[in-house]
Each structure stands twice: as structure tokens, then as C-alpha cells.
Design a protein around this motif. Structure first.
Motif, mmCIF file in Angstrom:
data_model
loop_
_atom_site.group_PDB
_atom_site.id
_atom_site.type_symbol
_atom_site.label_atom_id
_atom_site.label_comp_id
_atom_site.label_asym_id
_atom_site.label_seq_id
_atom_site.Cartn_x
_atom_site.Cartn_y
_atom_site.Cartn_z
ATOM 1 N N ARG A 81 0.829 -1.195 0.000
ATOM 2 C CA ARG A 81 0.000 0.000 0.000
ATOM 3 C C ARG A 81 0.867 1.250 0.000
ATOM 4 O O ARG A 81 1.869 1.335 0.714
ATOM 5 C CB ARG A 81 -0.909 -0.001 1.229
ATOM 6 C CG ARG A 81 -1.998 -1.069 1.195
ATOM 7 C CD ARG A 81 -2.742 -1.126 2.515
ATOM 8 N NE ARG A 81 -1.837 -1.523 3.601
ATOM 9 C CZ ARG A 81 -2.220 -1.692 4.861
ATOM 10 N NH1 ARG A 81 -3.495 -1.471 5.191
ATOM 11 N NH2 ARG A 81 -1.357 -2.060 5.791
ATOM 12 N N LEU A 82 0.465 2.244 -0.801
ATOM 13 C CA LEU A 82 1.165 3.519 -0.834
ATOM 14 C C LEU A 82 0.602 4.435 0.239
ATOM 15 O O LEU A 82 -0.559 4.322 0.628
ATOM 16 C CB LEU A 82 1.010 4.173 -2.206
ATOM 17 C CG LEU A 82 1.532 3.386 -3.412
ATOM 18 C CD1 LEU A 82 1.272 4.170 -4.692
ATOM 19 C CD2 LEU A 82 3.010 3.060 -3.273
ATOM 20 N N THR A 83 1.432 5.360 0.695
ATOM 21 C CA THR A 83 0.955 6.362 1.640
ATOM 22 C C THR A 83 0.085 7.374 0.895
ATOM 23 O O THR A 83 0.090 7.449 -0.348
ATOM 24 C CB THR A 83 2.123 7.092 2.302
ATOM 25 O OG1 THR A 83 2.822 7.860 1.299
ATOM 26 C CG2 THR A 83 3.091 6.097 2.943
ATOM 27 N N ALA A 84 -0.659 8.162 1.653
ATOM 28 C CA ALA A 84 -1.499 9.199 1.028
ATOM 29 C C ALA A 84 -0.635 10.171 0.221
ATOM 30 O O ALA A 84 -1.033 10.637 -0.852
ATOM 31 C CB ALA A 84 -2.287 9.937 2.110
ATOM 32 N N ARG B 39 1.495 10.276 -7.308
ATOM 33 C CA ARG B 39 1.112 9.584 -8.533
ATOM 34 C C ARG B 39 0.069 10.383 -9.306
ATOM 35 O O ARG B 39 0.160 10.519 -10.533
ATOM 36 C CB ARG B 39 0.580 8.187 -8.216
ATOM 37 C CG ARG B 39 0.336 7.337 -9.473
ATOM 38 C CD ARG B 39 -0.345 6.011 -9.170
ATOM 39 N NE ARG B 39 0.502 5.042 -8.507
ATOM 40 C CZ ARG B 39 1.311 4.201 -9.126
ATOM 41 N NH1 ARG B 39 1.433 4.233 -10.444
ATOM 42 N NH2 ARG B 39 2.016 3.325 -8.437
ATOM 43 N N ARG B 40 -0.918 10.908 -8.601
ATOM 44 C CA ARG B 40 -1.961 11.702 -9.287
ATOM 45 C C ARG B 40 -1.357 12.943 -9.927
ATOM 46 O O ARG B 40 -1.730 13.311 -11.059
ATOM 47 C CB ARG B 40 -3.057 12.091 -8.293
ATOM 48 C CG ARG B 40 -3.965 10.933 -7.880
ATOM 49 C CD ARG B 40 -5.180 11.419 -7.125
ATOM 50 N NE ARG B 40 -4.828 11.930 -5.805
ATOM 51 C CZ ARG B 40 -4.791 11.199 -4.697
ATOM 52 N NH1 ARG B 40 -5.071 9.907 -4.747
ATOM 53 N NH2 ARG B 40 -4.481 11.750 -3.538
ATOM 54 N N ILE C 78 7.209 4.918 -8.998
ATOM 55 C CA ILE C 78 5.917 5.425 -9.475
ATOM 56 C C ILE C 78 6.114 6.226 -10.760
ATOM 57 O O ILE C 78 5.359 6.059 -11.733
ATOM 58 C CB ILE C 78 5.245 6.292 -8.393
ATOM 59 C CG1 ILE C 78 4.768 5.419 -7.228
ATOM 60 C CG2 ILE C 78 4.080 7.091 -8.967
ATOM 61 C CD1 ILE C 78 4.308 6.208 -6.011
ATOM 62 N N GLU D 84 8.696 6.606 -4.777
ATOM 63 C CA GLU D 84 8.269 7.680 -5.679
ATOM 64 C C GLU D 84 8.965 7.566 -7.031
ATOM 65 O O GLU D 84 8.359 7.838 -8.073
ATOM 66 C CB GLU D 84 8.549 9.043 -5.048
ATOM 67 C CG GLU D 84 7.551 9.462 -3.984
ATOM 68 C CD GLU D 84 7.818 8.867 -2.612
ATOM 69 O OE1 GLU D 84 7.071 9.161 -1.672
ATOM 70 O OE2 GLU D 84 8.803 8.092 -2.478
ATOM 71 N N GLN E 194 2.224 9.490 -1.264
ATOM 72 C CA GLN E 194 2.663 8.812 -2.487
ATOM 73 C C GLN E 194 1.534 8.705 -3.500
ATOM 74 O O GLN E 194 1.761 8.850 -4.707
ATOM 75 C CB GLN E 194 3.213 7.435 -2.128
ATOM 76 C CG GLN E 194 4.549 7.489 -1.398
ATOM 77 C CD GLN E 194 4.932 6.183 -0.732
ATOM 78 O OE1 GLN E 194 4.085 5.294 -0.548
ATOM 79 N NE2 GLN E 194 6.194 6.038 -0.348
ATOM 80 N N GLU E 195 0.317 8.459 -3.046
ATOM 81 C CA GLU E 195 -0.836 8.423 -3.947
ATOM 82 C C GLU E 195 -1.040 9.788 -4.598
ATOM 83 O O GLU E 195 -1.346 9.874 -5.791
ATOM 84 C CB GLU E 195 -2.092 8.004 -3.191
ATOM 85 C CG GLU E 195 -2.084 6.568 -2.685
ATOM 86 C CD GLU E 195 -2.375 5.554 -3.782
ATOM 87 O OE1 GLU E 195 -2.364 5.916 -4.963
ATOM 88 O OE2 GLU E 195 -2.609 4.377 -3.427
ATOM 89 N N GLN E 196 -0.862 10.848 -3.821
ATOM 90 C CA GLN E 196 -1.010 12.199 -4.380
ATOM 91 C C GLN E 196 0.091 12.474 -5.391
ATOM 92 O O GLN E 196 -0.155 13.097 -6.436
ATOM 93 C CB GLN E 196 -0.974 13.239 -3.266
ATOM 94 C CG GLN E 196 -1.228 14.671 -3.746
ATOM 95 C CD GLN E 196 -2.575 14.822 -4.419
ATOM 96 O OE1 GLN E 196 -3.606 14.446 -3.859
ATOM 97 N NE2 GLN E 196 -2.594 15.364 -5.635
#
Length: 387
Positions: free
Chosen positions: A4-7, A13-14, A76, A73, A9-11
């Protein structure tokens, strides 16, 4: 294993996806894919856009042009560049392989001199390891570094150096001391390729990306050009190869190629016509791609934790490259004559990658160590079998 990515890391990616989807970026990527034969993409504007934000090398410290984040990162970014059709070879060389080796082994002065330019998307480094008649046995290299007042003169010939004609410098493995132990006496130098005594000639292949033959006729190297320890370059060589063997790049290429095949009109037939005769094979390949992605992320987790010798690296590299090669092999059957349509052809589907993959795929299992070498490493490292 927690994938699972951290919040944050998800941001990240976006944010990266939003930039890579921009019209100007997609137009540049499309133009790069349609370059005439003999030409190839180099340093693209999109690299500079990423570099301005610190996104090109996010795992490097801010003083070297990064964000001070992690290898996650960086992975990603690699995945998304490939998924969005942005040519990635220059980026992979400059940041994931050469730049990271300088980041890990270079002196503070070398890091300050070389890394910011790479992180801005304004420079490129290449790898000068392979030699004629040596193949994957780099411990048998014959390039020599002869001592001279103030440093060493390099003499030898390197082959299959990807993008060397565009690079500012190359990481060159040379023998500084004769030794009965083949792994001792090797030193890695950062060689500026515009130095007198360095000649770069093209080695033409079927691939879109050019290889080079680099002849070293006595360029002078000093202590400032050494990565790691003099005579202790084998760990540097091993680390550079290990960084290439997470498989993340090849897993992403396998995914993009499989998606292109699945999007072809003949890959999945209408319900009334029955399932595709290739359905079972394509489903199996999809599962293999997913397994490769998991292996690659496991390898990245090891890398992030500082474990550089785990057998998961050759496992990930072997699995992802063999899978990508298998996907390329089935494309001609599934796509028919469309498989040989170049991306330059106006009749090819948008973002078509199949034809170039047919030419590139044979090299997947050769680059960064052959599949046979990977299996040997797996046998010794994971299974404890004697070589």
C-alpha cells in the motif's frame, strides 16, 4: 509485504499523471514515437518539466534536484512514464542507473558536479561495462587503467553502450591492478565523453535506441573521477546491475504492450462470435504481468530498506523480461499484419507500440544480465545450489 502507498505517495502519482496527460506532453511523446528511421528521442521537454518540480529524481536530496523522498516515488514515476507513452530510456539511464550509482558511491564533489544537471533533465550518463568477447562475465574485462602522475590513463574498448552518443559521461569499469582474484583490482570511473582520447561510434541494431562502441585511447582520469574505492569497484558494478534488476521498467513495458494487444479489435471477439482463440493465453499472460509487478515492488521494498543482495532482484528481472518477451511473441498472431505497422504509419492505432516491441523484446532478456545469468543467481542465492 505491504504494497500500500501512503497518502502522500498516492497524491504524487496523481500529480505525475496529471502532468503526463497534458496535451503538450502527449504531443511531444507522439512526435518522439514518429521520428524517422535513424533518429531517436533524447532529452525531452517533459523531462525538464518533471525536473523543475523535483519529480524526475524524487529520491535524491533537494540540493541535488530531488525531493528527498524514497525509491517508491521514483518507481511510481517510471511506471507512469511508460504507461503514458513517454520515451523512458534516457530517463532510466540518467536517473535510475547512472545517477543513482553516483548518488550512492560518488564523492560529495562528484555528486554536486553531476547530479543536479541529471535531475533537471538537462544531462545524460551511460554505462561502459560490456566489452567484446566478455559478454556477461564482467570480471573478465580487459580495459586497463595505467597509473600516471595525477591519475590513470584508460585503454580499452566498450560495446553496446546505450545512448552513449548523447551522454555527457559514462560509468566505466577498468582494471587498475592485476590480480589472481578476478573481482579485485577493478575501479569504476565517471568518464566525460568529450575528453580527448574518447571516441564514440554507432552500433546499429533493429532497436529504436542506438548503441555505441566507445574506444578509450588514453583519456586521463583522476581521483575526482573515481566512484567508490580504487581497486574496489566490483561492489559498484554489482550495485549498478542490481539497480537495473528490480524489473519495474520491464513489468511496466509488459503491461503496456499487453494492454495494446488487448485493445486490438481481433483480440477479444464479440459474444456472438465466441471467445478469442487466444483468450486463455492472454489471461495467463495478464496473470504473469501482475506477478511481475508484485515481484518488482518486492524488490523495490528491499532496495528501500538497503538490502541490495537479495535474490528477489534476479527473480524480478528474469520473470518480467521473459513475460514481456512472451507477450511480444504472441502479438503477431493476435494482431495479424497490424503488428508490423510502425508507429510512424498513419494507419497504426494511436500510441501503437507493438511493432517496436517486436524489435526490442529480444534484448529484454539480454540487457542487465542474460536470463541464464539470472537463473544462475537465483539458483545460488535463493536455492543454495553450488555454481
Amino acid at each position: 509485504m505491504d504494497l500500500r502507498l501512503t497518502a502522500e505517495q498516492e497524491q504524487y502519482r496523481r500529480d505525475v499523471c496529471a502532468l503526463l496527460r497534458r496535451d503538450d506532453v502527449q504531443a511531444e511523446a507522439a512526435s518522439a514515437r514518429r521520428l524517422p528511421p535513424g533518429q531517436e528521442p533524447g532529452l525531452l521537454d517533459v523531462y525538464r518539466l518533471l525536473g523543475e518540480r523535483g519529480w524526475l529524481a524524487p529520491n535524491w536530496p533537494a540540493e541535488h534536484g530531488g525531493l528527498g523522498r524514497t525509491i517508491v516515488e521514483k518507481a511510481i514515476l517510471t511506471e507512469e512514464m511508460i504507461a503514458h507513452g513517454v520515451p523512458d530510456v534516457v530517463h532510466t539511464l540518467a536517473i535510475d542507473i547512472v545517477g543513482l550509482a553516483v548518488h550512492l558511491f560518488g564523492s560529495a564533489e562528484m555528486q554536486d558536479r553531476l547530479l543536479p544537471r541529471l535531475a533537471r533533465g538537462e544531462g545524460l550518463g551511460c554505462v561502459l561495462f560490456s566489452e567484446p568477447e566478455v559478454g556477461s562475465d564482467l570480471a573478465a574485462l580487459t580495459t586497463r587503467a595505467e597509473p600516471e602522475a595525477g591519475g590513470w590513463r584508460l585503454y580499452g574498448r566498450k560495446v553496446y553502450s546505450l545512448k552513449s552518443h548523447l551522454a555527457d559521461f559514462g560509468l566505466c569499469a577498468a582494471r587498475t591492478t592485476a590480480s589472481e582474484v578476478p573481482y579485485h583490482g577493478i575501479t569504476v570511473f565517471a568518464v566525460p565523453l568529450d575528453t580527448p582520447g574518447v571516441t564514440v561510434r554507432p552500433m546499429w541494431t533493429m532497436a529504436d535506441e542506438r548503441f555505441g562502441e566507445v574506444t578509450l585511447s588514453g583519456p586521463l582520469m583522476t581521483e575526482a573521477d573515481v566512484l567508490g574505492e580504487v581497486d574496489g569497484g566490483w561492489p559498484v558494478v554489482g550495485r549498478v546491475l542490481g539497480l537495473e534488476r528490480t524489473g519495474i521498467e520491464f513489468a511496466a513495458k509488459g503491461r503496456r504492450l499487453l494492454d495494446a494487444v488487448l485493445s486490438h479489435q481481433d483480440a477479444v471477439l464479440a459474444p456472438e462470435e465466441g471467445p478469442s482463440p487466444y483468450a486463455e493465453q492472454l489471461v495467463a499472460l495478464d496473470a504473469q504481468v501482475r506477478a511481475g509487478e508484485l515481484l518488482s515492488w518486492q524488490a523495490l521494498g528491499k532496495l528501500a530498506a538497503g538490502d541490495y543482495d537479495d535474490p528477489v532482484y534476479p527473480m524480478a528481472k528474469w520473470h518480467s523480461t521473459e513475460t514481456a518477451k512472451a507477450i511480444a511473441a504472441i502479438t503477431a498472431e493476435v494482431c495479424g499484419l497490424d503488428a508490423v505497422l510502425s508507429a510512424r504509419d498513419p494507419d497504426s492505432p494511436p500510441g501503437w507500440v507493438v511493432e517496436s516491441a517486436l524489435r526490442d523484446a529480444p534484448g529484454f532478456t539480454l540487457a542487465s544480465g542474460t536470463s541464464e545469468v539470472m537463473l544462475s543467481l537465483i539458483a545460488s542465492g535463493a536455492l543454495g545450489l553450488a555454481p
